[in-house]
Design a protein around this motif. Structure first.
Motif, short mmCIF file in Angstrom:
data_model
loop_
_atom_site.label_atom_id
_atom_site.label_comp_id
_atom_site.label_asym_id
_atom_site.label_seq_id
_atom_site.Cartn_x
_atom_site.Cartn_y
_atom_site.Cartn_z
N GLY A 126 -12.96 3.90 -9.82
CA GLY A 126 -14.17 4.81 -9.83
C GLY A 126 -14.16 5.32 -11.51
N LEU A 127 -13.22 4.98 -12.15
CA LEU A 127 -13.46 5.53 -13.72
C LEU A 127 -14.00 4.51 -14.55
CD1 LEU A 127 -9.98 7.71 -13.96
CD2 LEU A 127 -12.04 8.52 -13.74
N SER A 128 -13.92 3.02 -13.92
CA SER A 128 -14.35 2.17 -14.75
C SER A 128 -15.84 2.09 -14.92
CB SER A 128 -13.74 1.05 -14.22
OG SER A 128 -14.13 -0.22 -14.82
N SER A 129 -16.23 1.44 -15.76
CA SER A 129 -17.81 1.29 -15.97
C SER A 129 -17.89 -0.11 -16.01
CB SER A 129 -18.29 1.79 -17.42
OG SER A 129 -17.99 0.69 -18.33
N TYR A 130 -17.06 -0.95 -15.44
CA TYR A 130 -17.23 -2.44 -15.05
C TYR A 130 -17.98 -3.26 -16.35
CZ TYR A 130 -15.57 -2.88 -10.54
OH TYR A 130 -14.56 -3.16 -9.53
N SER A 131 -17.32 -2.87 -17.44
CA SER A 131 -18.20 -3.65 -18.64
C SER A 131 -16.87 -3.91 -19.44
CB SER A 131 -18.85 -2.67 -19.45
OG SER A 131 -19.26 -3.29 -20.84
N PRO A 132 -16.89 -5.37 -19.99
CA PRO A 132 -15.58 -5.40 -20.99
C PRO A 132 -15.94 -4.92 -22.35
CG PRO A 132 -16.84 -7.50 -20.67
CD PRO A 132 -17.42 -6.46 -19.41
N GLU A 133 -17.10 -4.31 -22.80
CA GLU A 133 -17.62 -4.10 -23.92
C GLU A 133 -17.48 -2.36 -23.95
OE1 GLU A 133 -18.37 -3.46 -27.05
OE2 GLU A 133 -20.47 -3.27 -26.98
N TRP B 162 -23.07 13.38 -2.02
CA TRP B 162 -23.22 14.20 -3.34
C TRP B 162 -23.13 13.10 -4.24
CZ3 TRP B 162 -23.46 18.94 -4.80
CH2 TRP B 162 -22.96 19.43 -6.10
N ALA B 163 -23.83 13.10 -5.58
CA ALA B 163 -23.87 12.39 -6.64
C ALA B 163 -24.28 12.90 -7.66
CB ALA B 163 -25.15 11.18 -6.14
N TRP B 164 -23.80 12.24 -9.01
CA TRP B 164 -23.91 12.89 -10.35
C TRP B 164 -25.41 12.12 -10.88
CZ3 TRP B 164 -20.70 16.95 -10.82
CH2 TRP B 164 -19.34 16.94 -9.91
N VAL B 165 -25.82 13.21 -11.90
CA VAL B 165 -26.76 12.60 -12.80
C VAL B 165 -25.96 11.66 -13.67
CG1 VAL B 165 -28.20 13.20 -14.64
CG2 VAL B 165 -28.13 14.97 -12.80
N MET B 166 -26.64 10.47 -13.82
CA MET B 166 -26.45 9.44 -14.71
C MET B 166 -25.04 8.86 -14.19
SD MET B 166 -26.95 9.33 -18.68
CE MET B 166 -27.41 7.66 -19.18
N GLN B 167 -24.91 8.73 -13.00
CA GLN B 167 -23.55 8.15 -12.32
C GLN B 167 -23.92 6.55 -12.25
OE1 GLN B 167 -22.45 9.99 -8.57
NE2 GLN B 167 -21.18 8.10 -8.04
N ASN B 168 -22.77 5.76 -12.71
CA ASN B 168 -22.76 4.44 -12.74
C ASN B 168 -21.81 3.99 -11.47
OD1 ASN B 168 -22.87 1.50 -12.92
ND2 ASN B 168 -21.81 2.00 -15.02
N GLN B 169 -20.68 3.88 -11.53
CA GLN B 169 -19.98 3.55 -10.36
C GLN B 169 -19.49 4.86 -9.63
OE1 GLN B 169 -19.07 0.21 -9.76
NE2 GLN B 169 -20.78 0.03 -11.36
N TRP B 170 -18.94 4.70 -8.43
CA TRP B 170 -18.68 5.96 -8.05
C TRP B 170 -17.23 6.58 -8.65
CZ3 TRP B 170 -13.41 6.35 -6.55
CH2 TRP B 170 -12.71 5.12 -6.50
N LYS B 171 -17.70 7.92 -8.40
CA LYS B 171 -16.78 8.78 -9.24
C LYS B 171 -15.90 9.58 -7.95
CE LYS B 171 -17.78 7.97 -13.29
NZ LYS B 171 -18.06 6.54 -13.02
N PRO B 172 -14.67 9.98 -8.47
CA PRO B 172 -13.90 10.87 -7.56
C PRO B 172 -14.83 12.40 -7.25
CG PRO B 172 -12.38 10.25 -9.15
CD PRO B 172 -13.75 9.86 -9.68
N PHE C 140 -22.14 6.82 -3.76
CA PHE C 140 -23.24 6.23 -4.53
C PHE C 140 -22.49 5.20 -5.57
CE2 PHE C 140 -26.18 5.57 -8.07
CZ PHE C 140 -27.08 5.26 -7.52
N SER C 141 -22.74 4.15 -5.87
CA SER C 141 -22.62 3.51 -7.07
C SER C 141 -23.64 2.14 -7.20
CB SER C 141 -21.36 2.85 -6.98
OG SER C 141 -21.23 1.70 -6.10
N TYR C 142 -24.06 2.03 -8.34
CA TYR C 142 -25.01 0.94 -8.87
C TYR C 142 -24.31 -0.48 -8.43
CZ TYR C 142 -28.55 3.38 -11.12
OH TYR C 142 -29.74 4.16 -11.35
N PRO C 143 -24.84 -1.47 -8.28
CA PRO C 143 -23.96 -2.99 -8.10
C PRO C 143 -23.69 -3.26 -9.36
CG PRO C 143 -26.35 -3.14 -7.90
CD PRO C 143 -26.11 -1.69 -7.72
N ALA C 144 -22.12 -3.50 -9.33
CA ALA C 144 -21.74 -4.08 -10.70
C ALA C 144 -21.90 -5.62 -10.67
CB ALA C 144 -20.25 -3.81 -10.43
#
Lengths: 283, 125, 124
Positions: free
Chosen positions: A62-69, A210-220, A225-229
């Protein structure tokens, strides 16, 4: 400027430079050249999905943003709201220029646009598609390789200014790149960014989770909610790809508006160079 | 005997602050608005370079893009990505603000016929 | 056999690189010493072709001839070669536009001009 003032300003300048250098050397800006700050190390070890999953364990996914950059993941995921409001600053500057322009009438054009010599025009016709392709690849690969929406927009903005210089401003207007259309595409990009940022909240209101503004992957704390990686097997890093795309649209067309505003029509310049006159003094 | 590494680091830092000083001098002391804008650009770019330098790691820094190395090597060698992310946005914002300033200067020139601040002061607005 | 070819490529790239530095020096001297705009433009073109095109080809050859960047060296070599050929295409167009503008505004010394090809062709 008198001599005393010159000496005083030079001394003050040297004092400022010396004080800043001394402060930097004494460690006033943190370590130079060695080590890495702990925040940077955290970003480096969580942004690439391989490191976050395999080394830190699946609970860190959940802490990852799934981006190598890592830089793009900081820009659009970890410090996303920062970038969101920097985009706001950017477009406030553009809106300021457009607001100053309001009320200035377009000159009536008399002659067809001619532009520079055929050699330069032929080379430019070859160059513009390359420019657009490079800009698009910078934007759409922004989550995999260095690049992103901002840089791609700045790269694409080179195309309208080259066309204005080589073919004249009127050529660009005749090809359909008018201020109104550029405003439309810029607004579409901005609305796209706002939608991608707000979709987790809308989803949260609808589903009750529950979901945060600007959430990408799921967070603790907001696991649902998470966008598809991955999209069709290709890594798109969730919201980062969409944000890059919309930022690319917004920045490139924002710069196009500004270049259209600050350029002067070829026809006006030519008539001023030939005849001169009262109204030409301001150019 | 001079330590060449220390010399290079000192030289880079001094050169950066010196360039920032040149930009500051231009903004404050030059009367012409075009030169003020050029100096402002120099100042902004120098500050950006300084921020990038803050995140650099001297022996063997690699770019912060994961290309399949062993994870410990990546985290141990990559340069700090945070200043790069901040500078990235700062460059684009700086470019937009520059364009706004240039546009205002252009309109000023169209209205007053000059960009010399000493002359504009004397004119009635 | 293949080692020989890569070694030759690396040394040729190094030679082009050093040659680029020499071309740049010549161009800088010419920019300072030549008398008028058009001949200084000639010096600038030498600086672009000799000082940017040849070193970029040299970088490409060096990257192909050594293994300093792993498998990423092919990407870098291709980028360098592509940039070099874009420069080869774009730099003459730029100096052509500058020379044309200078000729129209008369920003050159007529006493040292050898021939004016445009005078016979178009009148504008």
């Amino acid at each position: 400027m008198s001599g005393v003032r010159k000496v005083a300003s030079a001394v003050a300048l040297l004092a400022i430079v010396a004080a800043l250098s001394l402060g930097a050397a004494a460690g006033g800006m943190g370590p130079f050249f060695d080590g890495i700050r702990s925040l940077g190390a955290f970003y480096l070890s969580t942004a690439p999905p391989q490191i976050a999953e395999l080394v830190l364990g699946p609970s860190y996914r959940g802490l990852s943003s799934y981006s190598p950059e890592v830089v793009t993941s900081i820009v659009w995921d970890y410090r996303g709201l920062d970038t969101y409001f920097e985009t706001a600053v950017f477009f406030l500057a553009i809106i300021g220029a457009v607001a100053i322009y309001r009320g200035i009438e377009e000159p009536v054009l008399r002659r067809p646009a001619s532009g520079l010599s055929p050699i330069v025009r032929a080379v430019t016709k070859f160059l513009i598609p390359i420019n657009i392709a490079v800009a698009a690849s910078i934007a759409l690969h922004g989550h995999l390789t260095p690049g992103g929406g901002f840089q791609a927009g700045a790269a694409l903005a080179v195309a309208p200014i080259i066309v204005i210089v080589v073919f004249s401003r009127r050529y660009l207007l005749e090809r359909g790149v008018t201020k109104l259309k550029a405003l439309f595409f810029r607004s579409a990009g901005l609305i796209g960014i706002a939608l991608v940022v707000l979709i987790p909240v809308i989803w949260s209101v609808i589903s009750g989770e529950w979901a945060w503004v600007m959430q990408n992957q799921w967070k603790p704390g907001a696991e649902a909610f998470s966008y598809p990686a991955y999209l069709g097997g290709a890594l798109i890093s969730g919201s980062i790809w969409f944000l890059n795309l919309f930022e690319f649209l917004a920045v490139s067309f924002g710069f196009t508006i500004l270049f259209l505003l600050i350029s002067i029509d070829e026809d006006t310049v030519r008539s001023c160079m030939i005849r001169g006159g009262e109204e030409c003094d301001r150019y | 005997m001079i330590d060449i590494e220390v010399f290079i680091k000192t030289f880079i830092v001094l050169a950066l602050f010196g360039t920032a000083g040149v930009g500051l001098y231009g903004v404050v002391a030059k009367p012409h608005a075009t030169k003020k804008i050029i100096s402002l650009t120099i100042l902004g770019d120098t500050v950006n370079a300084l921020a990038i330098l803050l995140g650099y790691r001297y022996p063997g820094g690699i770019p912060p893009v994961y290309t399949g190395q062993p994870p410990n090597e990546f985290v141990g060698r990559a340069v700090d990505p945070l200043p790069q992310a901040l500078v990235l946005t700062a460059i684009v914002i700086g470019m937009a603000v520059n364009l706004l300033i240039i546009y205002i200067a252009l309109q000023t020139y169209r209205l007053y016929g000059t960009l010399d601040t000493r002359l504009i002061k004397k004119l009635r607005g | 056999m293949i080692e020989d070819i890569t070694a030759i490529a690396a040394w040729a790239g190094l030679a082009l690189f050093v040659g680029g530095a020499i071309w740049d020096l010549i161009a800088a001297i010419g920019m300072n010493r030549l008398p008028d705009f058009l001949s200084r433009l000639h010096a600038a073109t030498i600086g672009v072709i000799g000082g940017a095109f040849y070193p970029l080809i040299g970088i490409s050859l060096i990257l192909l001839g050594t293994d300093i960047m792993g498998e990423y060296r092919y990407i870098a070599a291709g980028s360098a070669a592509l940039t070099a050929f874009l420069i080869l295409l774009l730099a003459p167009a730029g100096s052509h536009a500058l020379a044309r503008a200078a000729r129209r505004r008369g920003l050159y010394r007529k006493d040292i001009l050898v021939t004016d090809q445009q005078e016979r062709g178009e009148t504008e």
